[in-house]
Design a protein around this motif. Sequence first.
Motif, short mmCIF file in Angstrom:
data_model
loop_
_atom_site.label_atom_id
_atom_site.label_comp_id
_atom_site.label_asym_id
_atom_site.label_seq_id
_atom_site.Cartn_x
_atom_site.Cartn_y
_atom_site.Cartn_z
N VAL A 16 40.14 54.85 30.45
CA VAL A 16 40.05 54.98 31.90
C VAL A 16 40.84 53.88 32.58
O VAL A 16 40.72 52.70 32.22
CB VAL A 16 38.58 54.93 32.36
CG1 VAL A 16 38.48 54.75 33.86
CG2 VAL A 16 37.86 56.21 31.95
N GLU A 17 41.65 54.24 33.56
CA GLU A 17 42.36 53.26 34.38
C GLU A 17 41.40 52.71 35.41
O GLU A 17 40.83 53.45 36.21
CB GLU A 17 43.57 53.89 35.05
CG GLU A 17 44.65 54.32 34.06
CD GLU A 17 45.87 54.86 34.74
OE1 GLU A 17 45.78 55.17 35.94
OE2 GLU A 17 46.92 54.98 34.09
N THR A 18 41.23 51.39 35.42
CA THR A 18 40.17 50.80 36.22
C THR A 18 40.62 50.05 37.45
O THR A 18 39.79 49.54 38.18
CB THR A 18 39.33 49.84 35.35
OG1 THR A 18 40.21 48.89 34.75
CG2 THR A 18 38.61 50.60 34.27
N GLY A 19 41.91 49.93 37.71
CA GLY A 19 42.30 49.25 38.94
C GLY A 19 43.67 48.64 38.84
O GLY A 19 44.40 48.81 37.87
N ASN A 20 44.04 47.89 39.86
CA ASN A 20 45.33 47.25 39.91
C ASN A 20 45.31 45.95 39.13
O ASN A 20 44.47 45.08 39.37
CB ASN A 20 45.73 46.99 41.37
CG ASN A 20 47.13 46.45 41.48
OD1 ASN A 20 47.36 45.28 41.24
ND2 ASN A 20 48.06 47.32 41.84
N LEU A 21 46.22 45.81 38.16
CA LEU A 21 46.20 44.63 37.30
C LEU A 21 46.46 43.34 38.06
O LEU A 21 45.80 42.33 37.87
CB LEU A 21 47.25 44.82 36.19
CG LEU A 21 47.34 43.70 35.15
CD1 LEU A 21 46.00 43.56 34.44
CD2 LEU A 21 48.45 43.99 34.15
N LYS A 22 47.41 43.35 38.99
CA LYS A 22 47.71 42.13 39.73
C LYS A 22 46.54 41.69 40.58
O LYS A 22 46.24 40.52 40.68
CB LYS A 22 48.95 42.37 40.60
CG LYS A 22 50.24 42.54 39.79
CD LYS A 22 51.45 42.72 40.69
CE LYS A 22 52.73 42.88 39.87
NZ LYS A 22 53.91 43.05 40.73
N LYS A 23 45.90 42.67 41.23
CA LYS A 23 44.74 42.31 42.05
C LYS A 23 43.63 41.72 41.19
O LYS A 23 42.95 40.77 41.58
CB LYS A 23 44.22 43.55 42.80
CG LYS A 23 45.14 44.02 43.90
CD LYS A 23 44.53 45.18 44.63
CE LYS A 23 45.43 45.67 45.78
NZ LYS A 23 44.86 46.84 46.50
N LYS A 24 43.46 42.30 39.99
CA LYS A 24 42.42 41.80 39.10
C LYS A 24 42.71 40.37 38.68
O LYS A 24 41.83 39.52 38.65
CB LYS A 24 42.35 42.72 37.85
CG LYS A 24 41.13 42.50 36.98
CD LYS A 24 39.90 43.09 37.63
CE LYS A 24 38.70 43.01 36.73
NZ LYS A 24 37.51 43.59 37.34
#
Length: 415
Positions: free
Chosen positions: A402-410
């Motif tokens: 599952v894709e869980t979000g934006n990597l940079k934001k994380k």
Amino acid sequence: MYSNKNQIKSNKHYIDNRADYTLFLLVSSLMVASVIFSYSLTIYTVEYYGYSEFHFFIRQIGVVIVSILIMWTLSLINPERIVNNVGMGLFIAFFFIMAIMPFLPASVVTAAGGANRWIRLPGFSLSPVEFFKIGFIYFLSWSFHRKVIDQPKKLGLKAESLLLAPYFLTFFVVVFIVAFLQKDLGQVVLLGIILVVLLIFANRSFKIFLVLGGTALIGLVGLILAAPHRIKRIHSWWAMVQDGILSVLPSWAEQYLRIDELPEPYQVSHSLNAMHNGGFLGQGISNGDVKVGFLSEVHTDFVLAGITEEVGLLGLIFLVTIVSIIILRIFRISRRVKNPIYHLFSLGIALMIIIAFLINSYGISGMIPIKGIAVPLLSYGGSSMLAMSIAIGLVLSISREVETGNLKKKQGKKQ
């Protein structure tokens, strides 16, 4: 399963490569609850049949331990290595088993209602249809991805019917095996609804659903009329609801719809009495009067009524809330996974839980004719519990992608 924190980049999103820990805990909690209620609800049954006090408790706790281990094991494996093999394996193997069950000797199968529904194994019996449902959902998901999803939505009715004909034929064979040979109409209704909903998500046109709806209605009426025990259930249900329905219809309708000398709906009446007796807070675990000899199958088909008598409306709401969160998390996995086969399969598993829960709860409350479908994760029984553990285990495996979000934001939040 949950210690692997390797992140796999995918465009602007990331894949955490960890299974849904919350889903695993929620499902496990309901399984543990089923162990508690398999002890508290069977007080009369163990006395009546002369079983040990812990007969059902020991059997259920053994099944639950195995089920939790199955979920845990499947969740450790990447879906590419397991989902296709297990899903297609269940479809082929249990389709074959159900097809040959009517011809097996009595020493191998267990009959119910004049039909062979269980395979006898050392120490317990197995219901093939419970496992076939998972395989059927995977087969539809896999085949829709290959043959249906990419087809233009604006096809003619004839062209679309030809496109979907192999699925209709497969379903008709399933109807014959499950509804006629095993006399289990409830499971056919469940599978039919899943088929229709997955077709909607496979981008098919509305007109084909009108045709399907009309065909399904005619077929359902035919299946009911072909079996006296189904007609009896309809009569029993109508005896309970006909006064309320006729009161809102024109007076002339009564002479055509009112039926006298109908059988008393004892089971549903006792079910409603049990829920009423539970009140808001319940009578307490192992307490309650209606379950003591009045309500048969209280630990299986009528488990929700027995639970409500013991823990009340508040406890029932709590359990329903857990089921709802489980369904929402599976929907979340279905929505966020990129693989279309996994998307449809997860959606189908969520639908299987929803439909089974609604058919059971509506039946025991008198809203629809009663049908013996187990409550997922709560009813006593090894086949249903083991099948659900495989289904949830595959969903947990899928949740690893599952894709869980934006990597940079994380990463920014961590800084």
